[in-house]
Design a protein around this motif. Structure first.
Motif, PDB file in Angstrom:
ATOM      1  N   PRO A 177       0.691  -1.236   0.224  1.00  0.00           N
ATOM      2  CA  PRO A 177       0.207  -0.314  -0.230  1.00  0.00           C
ATOM      3  C   PRO A 177       0.974   1.539  -0.002  1.00  0.00           C
ATOM      4  CG  PRO A 177       0.280  -1.363   2.207  1.00  0.00           C
ATOM      5  CD  PRO A 177       0.677  -2.572   1.734  1.00  0.00           C
ATOM      6  N   GLY A 178       2.216   0.885   0.159  1.00  0.00           N
ATOM      7  CA  GLY A 178       2.720   2.382   0.279  1.00  0.00           C
ATOM      8  C   GLY A 178       3.460   2.464  -1.020  1.00  0.00           C
ATOM      9  N   LEU A 179       3.035   1.801  -2.081  1.00  0.00           N
ATOM     10  CA  LEU A 179       3.815   2.295  -3.402  1.00  0.00           C
ATOM     11  C   LEU A 179       2.712   2.698  -4.321  1.00  0.00           C
ATOM     12  CD1 LEU A 179       6.084  -0.788  -3.849  1.00  0.00           C
ATOM     13  CD2 LEU A 179       6.320   1.800  -3.040  1.00  0.00           C
ATOM     14  N   GLN A 180       2.949   3.836  -5.260  1.00  0.00           N
ATOM     15  CA  GLN A 180       1.680   3.821  -6.111  1.00  0.00           C
ATOM     16  C   GLN A 180       1.961   2.750  -8.271  1.00  0.00           C
ATOM     17  OE1 GLN A 180      -0.057   6.534  -6.180  1.00  0.00           O
ATOM     18  NE2 GLN A 180      -0.899   5.443  -8.593  1.00  0.00           N
ATOM     19  N   ALA A 181       0.835   2.908  -7.954  1.00  0.00           N
ATOM     20  CA  ALA A 181       1.560   1.820  -9.524  1.00  0.00           C
ATOM     21  C   ALA A 181       1.229   2.900 -11.031  1.00  0.00           C
ATOM     22  CB  ALA A 181       0.214   0.641 -10.041  1.00  0.00           C
ATOM     23  N   VAL A 182       2.216   3.378 -11.195  1.00  0.00           N
ATOM     24  CA  VAL A 182       2.050   3.220 -12.630  1.00  0.00           C
ATOM     25  C   VAL A 182       2.378   3.094 -14.116  1.00  0.00           C
ATOM     26  CG1 VAL A 182       3.444   5.613 -13.700  1.00  0.00           C
ATOM     27  CG2 VAL A 182       3.715   5.050 -11.071  1.00  0.00           C
ATOM     28  N   ARG A 183       1.126   3.144 -14.777  1.00  0.00           N
ATOM     29  CA  ARG A 183       1.211   2.192 -16.128  1.00  0.00           C
ATOM     30  C   ARG A 183       1.449   3.529 -17.201  1.00  0.00           C
ATOM     31  NH1 ARG A 183      -3.426   2.610 -13.642  1.00  0.00           N
ATOM     32  NH2 ARG A 183      -4.453   4.229 -14.824  1.00  0.00           N
ATOM     33  N   ALA A 210      -5.588  12.385  -3.923  1.00  0.00           N
ATOM     34  CA  ALA A 210      -6.000  11.309  -3.356  1.00  0.00           C
ATOM     35  C   ALA A 210      -7.218  10.575  -4.615  1.00  0.00           C
ATOM     36  CB  ALA A 210      -6.752  11.019  -2.677  1.00  0.00           C
ATOM     37  N   ARG A 211      -7.091   9.962  -5.168  1.00  0.00           N
ATOM     38  CA  ARG A 211      -8.402   9.136  -5.812  1.00  0.00           C
ATOM     39  C   ARG A 211      -8.542   9.750  -7.351  1.00  0.00           C
ATOM     40  NH1 ARG A 211     -10.973   9.510  -0.845  1.00  0.00           N
ATOM     41  NH2 ARG A 211     -11.964  11.635  -1.350  1.00  0.00           N
ATOM     42  N   GLU A 212      -7.054  11.050  -7.715  1.00  0.00           N
ATOM     43  CA  GLU A 212      -7.351  11.827  -8.669  1.00  0.00           C
ATOM     44  C   GLU A 212      -6.537  11.081 -10.195  1.00  0.00           C
ATOM     45  OE1 GLU A 212      -6.382  15.685  -8.582  1.00  0.00           O
ATOM     46  OE2 GLU A 212      -7.705  16.617  -6.760  1.00  0.00           O
ATOM     47  N   GLU A 214      -5.002   6.594  -2.429  1.00  0.00           N
ATOM     48  CA  GLU A 214      -5.571   7.307  -0.934  1.00  0.00           C
ATOM     49  C   GLU A 214      -4.281   7.087  -0.198  1.00  0.00           C
ATOM     50  OE1 GLU A 214      -9.118   7.319   0.613  1.00  0.00           O
ATOM     51  OE2 GLU A 214      -9.686   6.550  -1.541  1.00  0.00           O
ATOM     52  N   ASP A 215      -4.274   8.087   1.402  1.00  0.00           N
ATOM     53  CA  ASP A 215      -2.823   7.891   1.962  1.00  0.00           C
ATOM     54  C   ASP A 215      -3.052   8.333   2.981  1.00  0.00           C
ATOM     55  OD1 ASP A 215      -0.947   7.401   2.894  1.00  0.00           O
ATOM     56  OD2 ASP A 215       0.823   8.312   1.746  1.00  0.00           O
ATOM     57  N   ASP A 216      -3.565   7.964   4.162  1.00  0.00           N
ATOM     58  CA  ASP A 216      -4.086   8.516   5.530  1.00  0.00           C
ATOM     59  C   ASP A 216      -1.731   8.414   6.555  1.00  0.00           C
ATOM     60  OD1 ASP A 216      -2.285   6.130   6.188  1.00  0.00           O
ATOM     61  OD2 ASP A 216      -4.188   5.700   7.797  1.00  0.00           O
ATOM     62  N   TYR A 217      -0.977   8.750   5.914  1.00  0.00           N
ATOM     63  CA  TYR A 217       0.543   9.140   6.266  1.00  0.00           C
ATOM     64  C   TYR A 217      -0.055  10.676   6.790  1.00  0.00           C
ATOM     65  CZ  TYR A 217       5.550   8.749   7.029  1.00  0.00           C
ATOM     66  OH  TYR A 217       6.464   8.557   7.278  1.00  0.00           O
ATOM     67  N   PRO A 218       0.554  11.339   7.532  1.00  0.00           N
ATOM     68  CA  PRO A 218       1.178  12.649   8.330  1.00  0.00           C
ATOM     69  C   PRO A 218       1.536  13.489   7.231  1.00  0.00           C
ATOM     70  CG  PRO A 218       1.866  10.962  10.101  1.00  0.00           C
ATOM     71  CD  PRO A 218       1.743   9.650   8.729  1.00  0.00           C
TER      72      PRO A 218
END
Length: 598
Positions: free
Chosen positions: A212-218, A241-243, A367-371
């Motif tokens: 969950p800490g990584l972002q998938a880029v196509r 987030a979610r854009e 989405e990310d709840d990291y402060p």
């Protein structure tokens, strides 16, 4: 991290002692009833118990304060009383250790509490954050208990800052590059989960779910099959987030590191290299601000190594953020998302772009709840840290190179070696400061809570001096930890305590002086009464603030950490777990767990 519902519950000012209880149950409450009680935050305690507790506090307080203010004793009587008290405390602890049956079958350090509720077992290690003994105790308990999960009194952000190295990389399936997990929540899952840095879209999507800490880029490129790369993200990406972001990639060799201007980036996604060619100041936030100024939709940064950072990027020091604000005239977050790619995949993209090949990417921001906090908020929190004395205390201690919080890193490393997940259970700093700010406001409810707290002080002091068998002996544990302090730690601790208390007392004196002069201006106070009135004002402020600060710093966090322990043990299906917290939180969490179950 707690969810939104838990956050709202935690931010609500805690109930007065009338709404709490010292009742210790056998811990046999069912899961359903535990959940209900947890949701109420303790409101299920019978009314008669609250009234009984209030009556006990009134009687004990009347006797205690009456003795303190109205009974005159000689020095000889005082010394006899103190000697008897110390002898009684030692005898009680010897009895606890030697005579009472142990709670659990395993041999654990004296500073460890134990609770069994239904089929779940909790080992709670009470520590002192600057003690050399604490890491040893924690490692010993984890190695001997062999829990399903280890939990520590930190949030993800503070744990990331304490780490002095990245997590080990694991080679991917389809390339020779290494990929480091961006999640600090579950260390044991990394070797099995981090398997694909570049893969098919389906495989990468599955890997992204596990990471969950990584972002998938196509990545789309004519003549080639669509590929997906996992990238580490910036702190501020969650603002989008979610854009969905998509567009053609552009690379400007004249502005390879993103420190200048790239007009051709308008409406496109800019690719830049990490760091700078000649050691110039080049933080991620500055690159993102520059890209936004040129009209870019997003920024992709090519890493300098074949692995990814283990933490979110963009979290620089306060001085670094100030410098970025001066250069960009912006103290907020960058307006475009930033992702950092592994070196191998990033250099392949650069090579294709230099050959004038058309490459496009698309991604939906996770989405990310990291402060995260803006520079404005960081400055406010830094001032609060200094003026509260906390920043001075830890700052001086660290100047003497005394390790602070070593037990948390020891817990993480020991759990990682044993293949056990290690998770954080504390609230983040944003919620901590929000709760502290609401606690110090002199509202009628807060004033009433402070009065009730002082009413219950004799009972609390008695339990600290003579801890019940089911509690952790905080006072005795402090002596054991203090005995392990080297001379350097003692000197640093005493100097830091003196400086911190001096600053806070001067601040209180400043407020007291201002209030006294205002009253004196009305003619109600003469100059001869000035010192006495100022002393009374400062005493009143201290009597109000001390219980409220304790409630925000300790009691409310006990509630939040208890909720997090219950929730995460259920999420991870853990029946046996080790919880590592500071000594001041140990009995608060145990009390909640005994009352409402695990």
């Amino acid at each position: 991290m707690t969810n939104l519902e838990d956050e709202k519950k935690w931010l609500v000012p805690s109930k007065s002692p009338l709404g709490s209880s010292n009742r210790v149950s056998d811990g046999s409450s069912s899961e359903g009833s535990s959940s209900d009680s947890e949701g109420e935050g303790g409101s299920s305690v019978p009314c008669y118990e609250r009234v009984l507790l209030l009556l006990v506090d009134i009687v004990a307080s009347s006797a205690f304060w009456g003795f303190m203010f109205f009974v005159n004793i000689t020095y000889k009587q005082l010394y006899i009383f103190l000697g008897t008290l110390v002898a009684s405390m030692i005898a009680w602890r010897v009895c606890r250790y030697k005579c009472l049956p142990p709670d659990c079958s395993l041999e654990v350090p004296y500073t460890t509490g134990y609770l069994k509720s239904d089929s779940k077992e909790m080992y709670l290690v009470a520590t002192v954050h600057i003690s050399p003994r604490a890491p040893r105790d924690v490692s010993y308990v984890i190695e001997n208990v062999k829990p399903d999960v280890a939990m520590i009194e930190l949030d993800d952000e503070r744990l990331d800052r304490m780490r002095d190295r990245d997590l080990p990389a694991v080679k991917s399936k389809k390339s020779s590059s290494d990929l480091e997990s961006g999640s600090s929540r579950s260390r044991s899952a990394e070797p099995d989960a981090a398997q694909a840095a570049t893969a098919t879209t389906a495989n990468a999507a599955a890997a992204a779910k596990e990471l969950p800490g990584l972002q998938a880029v196509r990545i789309q490129q004519s003549g080639r099959a669509e590929a997906t790369v996992l990238a580490q993200r910036a702190l501020w990406n969650a603002e989008h987030a979610r854009e969905d972001f998509s567009g053609e990639l552009v690379y400007d060799p004249k502005n390879a590191y993103g420190l200048g201007s790239s007009p051709q980036a308008e409406g496109k996604i800019l690719v830049v290299k990490r760091a700078s060619p000649n050691q110039e100041f080049a933080p991620f936030a500055l690159k993102a601000h520059n890209a936004h100024r040129d009209g870019a939709k997003a920024v992709l940064v090519v890493n300098t190594t074949s692995s990814l950072p283990s933490n979110r990027v963009g979290g620089g020091s306060l001085f670094s953020d100030l410098k970025v604000a001066c250069k960009t005239c912006n103290s907020g977050f960058p307006q475009v998302p930033l992702l950092i790619l592994p070196k191998l995949e990033g250099e392949q993209l650069l090579a294709d772009l230099e050959k004038k090949q058309r490459v496009s990417v698309s991604f939906n921001v996770n989405e990310d709840d990291y402060p995260r906090r803006t520079l404005r908020l960081r400055l406010c929190q830094a001032c609060a840290l200094v003026f509260s004395g906390i920043g001075i205390l830890y700052g001086i201690i660290q100047c003497f190179h005394v390790e602070v919080g070593g037990e948390f890193l020891a817990a993480e490393e020991t759990a990682h070696k044993m293949g056990i997940p290690c998770t954080c259970i504390d609230v983040d700093l944003n919620r901590f400061w929000s709760r502290l700010g609401s606690a110090v406001l002199p509202t009628p409810c807060n004033i009433l809570n402070s009065l009730w707290a002082w009413l219950g002080m004799p009972r609390v002091v008695f339990q600290v001096l003579f801890p019940p068998p089911s509690n952790v002996d905080v006072f005795g544990g402090m002596f054991l930890h203090a005995a392990s302090f080297p001379l350097k730690t003692w000197f640093a601790f005493l100097l830091a305590g003196f400086c911190a208390s001096t600053v806070t007392s001067k601040i209180l004196e400043l407020f007291g002086t201002g209030a006294e002069r205002a009253v004196e201006g009305t003619g109600k106070v003469t100059k001869e009464q000035r010192d006495d009135v100022q002393t009374y004002i400062m005493l009143a402020m201290e009597m109000y603030l001390l219980p409220q600060i304790y409630d925000a710093v300790a009691a409310s966090r006990d509630e939040a950490m208890y909720r997090s322990v219950v929730r995460k043990s259920r999420e991870m299906a853990a029946n046996k777990f080790v919880v590592v917290v500071g000594a001041g939180h140990a009995n608060g969490i145990l009390k909640k767990a005994r009352t409402f179950g695990l």
